[in-house]
Every structure is written in structure tokens, then in C-alpha cells.
Scaffold this active site. Structure first.
Site, PDB file in Angstrom:
ATOM      1  CB  CYS A 173      -0.904  -0.059   1.241  1.00  0.00           C
ATOM      2  SG  CYS A 173      -1.867   1.403   1.536  1.00  0.00           S
ATOM      3  CB  CYS A 210      -0.310   2.245   4.159  1.00  0.00           C
ATOM      4  SG  CYS A 210      -1.905   1.651   3.629  1.00  0.00           S
ATOM      5  CG  ASP A 211       3.391   0.983   4.466  1.00  0.00           C
ATOM      6  OD1 ASP A 211       2.977   1.537   5.501  1.00  0.00           O
ATOM      7  OD2 ASP A 211       3.162  -0.208   4.197  1.00  0.00           O
TER       8      ASP A 211
END
Ligand SMILES: Cc1cc2nc3c(=O)[nH]c(=O)nc-3n(C[C@H](O)[C@H](O)[C@H](O)COP(=O)(O)OP(=O)(O)OC[C@H]3O[C@@H](n4cnc5c(N)ncnc54)[C@H](O)[C@@H]3O)c2cc1C
Length: 300
Positions: A130, A133-134
């Protein structure tokens, strides 16, 4: 008989349970493995409001504490089938069957893995699924994306905004996403595509240091600290397709209020047709689904 049966205790299901209990409904939460769902695989979440940085496990623990304090009942079992009965719904699990007046399906999704050595051990420590997300953890660094379809191309474009370079490792001899995305990827000076690249191993002790792959039988190593695997999503809602409408990918189709095609069944979180799959969107769905279920119960 429960007012609401929630299947799945990720952020969507946990939130649905909180809202259901607070509305005075009896709630049964059915979970097949552990509380918290996918976020428990993330050691650092930095985009969930009110927490500058929090581990997925801690976030899950806090949600579970709140659910328990509200009085939800919990059953650790895998739900295999949901069917309509005369008065409500029957949820069959591998450990008994439960009747509910309404059901919220919040079973999430799994990112398809490559199944190569090093992958499981390095998830959350360089191997990610993701970019939203990251991606920020790798700002200014070189990363790679594995895959060549729409998700992989979107991840590559997003990562190219903050990373110094993005290498797309695609096992086929062409990209398979939409034309516009392909155009954007191929015209980006920061993105390079390597075709015919089959990833064989994620290398690193404690954190990722490189990705091994082969092209035409030649063994190569890409020295990156961030690798984003985007080779497909496996939604878990497909198994309930007998009672709810699902799309071609097996996601449950629901309206904005999370109502499914079957009156009395609601779908929340990553398992429904949607474009953004995050903790915050799962939580929003959980709240909407529970409130919609309460309204359904009151009007029936
Ligand atoms: C490694 C990783 C890092 C991430 N990092 C972030 C981040 O930084 N920020 C962010 O916002 N999002 C992040 N995400 C995404 C986020 O975790 C998901 O969008 C979110 O968890 C979706 O919540 P959900 O409740 O819909 O589904 P899930 O979290 O998938 O939970 C579904 C639950 O249902 C259970 N279940 C499934 N099938 C059944 C069944 N048949 N019977 C009973 N139980 C069942 C599962 O065991 C699971 O506990 C990350 C995801 C991963 C994998």
C-alpha cells in the site's frame, strides 16, 4: 437471536459493533483469526487521525477495548454461509450457527502475495502492499513496484511523487493497466519499467535491502529498501455471493449507506466495491453500516 451479527473484526467490523451496541442492539461479532484485521500487519500507521504514529496492533487493541466495554458478544469462528430465513438470517460457521435480524459483512480483503522467500518476514519492514499507507517512509529513496496492472501503475505514479526513483518489475512483456495510466507511467522521468522480470526473493535481515529477480534466465538484484507488491486483491466477500450481489472481483456491492442487494445485509470496509481501502474508510463504513442496520431494524 441477535439484532446484528457482524462478520469480521477488522476496523470496519469493530466500529460497526461499537455503533450497534451504543444504539442498544444486541451484537455478535464473529472473527475467524485475530482482532484487528489487516492493520495488525503494520508496525507503523501514520495517517490515522489523532495518532502521529501508532502500530496497527495498538490501534486494534484500543478498538477492541472499546468494543468489549460496550458489551458485544464475540465468537472466534469462520463464517462460511449466510442464508435468509423467515425472520432474519442464519450465519453458519465452523463452530455453530447463529441467527440474526440483520448482518453486517466486514470480512475485508487480502493482498495477493508473491509467495517468494523473504516476503512474509519482511512485510511491514520494507515489503508493503500500500503506497498510500507506507510510501512516505521512503521519501527521497528508490523503491520498486511489483506488478503491471492498474493497481501497480497507480502505486508507481503515487510513489514517484515523493520517491527519487521507482522501478516497476513486470513479469509480462507489457503493462496491462488502462491506457492513460500506462501513458503516465511511461512518460514519467522517475519511473522505469523492467519487463519479463520475475521476482524470486526479498532479501534482508530485519529490513529489506534488495529484491532478487530474473530476466531471461539472468539473476539480478535491485538494491531497494521499499518494495510495493501490487499483484491483485482477494476480497473475502465472494463466498457470500449466494445472498448478496458481488462485482467481478468478488467485492460486495453496496450503496453509500453500505446496504447490499439483500435487505437486512450490509457490507462494510475493504470487502465492498470501493476505490480507497484504508483504516479510516473502513471505520467510516462500519459506522454507516451499523446505523443503517439500526434503521432497518426499527422500520421493519
Ligand atoms: C501491511 C498493511 C499495512 C497497512 N497500513 C495501513 C496504514 O498505514 N494506514 C491505513 O489507513 N491503512 C493501512 N492498511 C490498510 C487497512 O489495514 C485496511 O484498509 C483495513 O484494515 C480494512 O479494514 P476491514 O475491517 O475492512 O478489513 P480487514 O482489516 O481485512 O478485517 C477483516 C477481518 O475479517 C476477518 N474475516 C475474514 N473472513 C472471515 C470469515 N469468513 N469469518 C469470520 N471472520 C472473517 C479477518 O480475519 C479480519 O480480521 C494496511 C494494510 C496492510 C495489509
Amino acid at each position: 437471536m441477535f439484532d446484528i451479527i457482524v462478520v469480521g473484526a477488522g476496523p470496519a467490523g469493530l466500529t460497526a459493533a461499537i455503533y450497534g451496541c451504543r444504539a442498544g442492539k444486541s451484537v455478535l461479532l464473529i472473527e475467524k483469526s485475530g482482532f484487528g484485521g489487516q492493520m495488525t500487519n503494520s508496525p507503523k500507521i501514520e495517517n490515522y487521525p489523532a495518532f502521529t504514529s501508532v502500530s496497527g496492533t495498538e490501534l486494534a487493541d484500543r478498538m477492541v477495548e472499546q468494543v468489549m466495554a460496550q458489551g458485544a458478544e464475540v465468537e472466534f469462528a469462520e463464517a462460511n454461509k449466510i442464508s435468509k430465513t423467515e425472520n432474519g438470517f442464519l450465519v453458519e460457521t465452523d463452530n455453530g450457527s447463529y441467527f440474526g435480524d440483520s448482518v453486517i459483512i466486514a470480512v475485508g480483503a487480502k493482498h495477493r502475495r508473491l509467495g517468494v522467500p523473504g516476503e512474509d518476514a519482511l512485510i511491514g519492514n520494507g515489503v508493503s502492499f500500500c503506497a498510500v499507507c507506507d510510501g512516505a517512509f521512503f521519501a527521497g529513496q528508490e523503491v520498486c513496484v511489483i506488478g503491471g496492472g492498474n493497481s501497480a501503475l497507480q502505486e508507481a505514479i503515487q510513489l514517484s511523487e515523493n520517491c527519487s526513483a521507482v522501478t516497476v518489475l513486470q513479469n509480462l512483456d507489457r503493462l496491462t493497466g488502462e491506457g492513460k495510466l500506462i501513458e503516465a507511467v511511461l512518460s514519467s522521468p522517475k519511473i522505469k519499467v523492467i519487463y519479463g522480470a520475475a521476482v524470486t526473493e526479498f532479501v534482508g535481515k530485519g529490513e529489506l535491502s534488495g529484491v532478487k529477480y530474473t530476466v531471461n534466465g539472468e539473476n539480478l538484484l535491485l538494491p531497494v529498501k521499499g518494495a510495493f507488491v501490487a499483484v491483485g486483491l482477494i476480497p473475502e466477500a465472494g463466498r457470500f455471493a449466494e445472498v448478496i450481489a458481488t462485482d467481478n472481483y468478488g467485492c460486495g456491492i453496496a450503496d453509500e449507506g453500505c446496504a447490499s442487494s439483500m435487505e437486512g445485509i450490509f457490507i462494510a470496509g475493504d470487502c465492498r466495491t470501493k476505490t480507497v481501502r484504508q483504516v479510516s474508510t473502513a471505520i467510516g463504513d462500519g459506522a454507516c453500516a451499523a446505523l443503517a442496520a439500526c434503521k432497518y431494524l426499527e422500520n421493519r
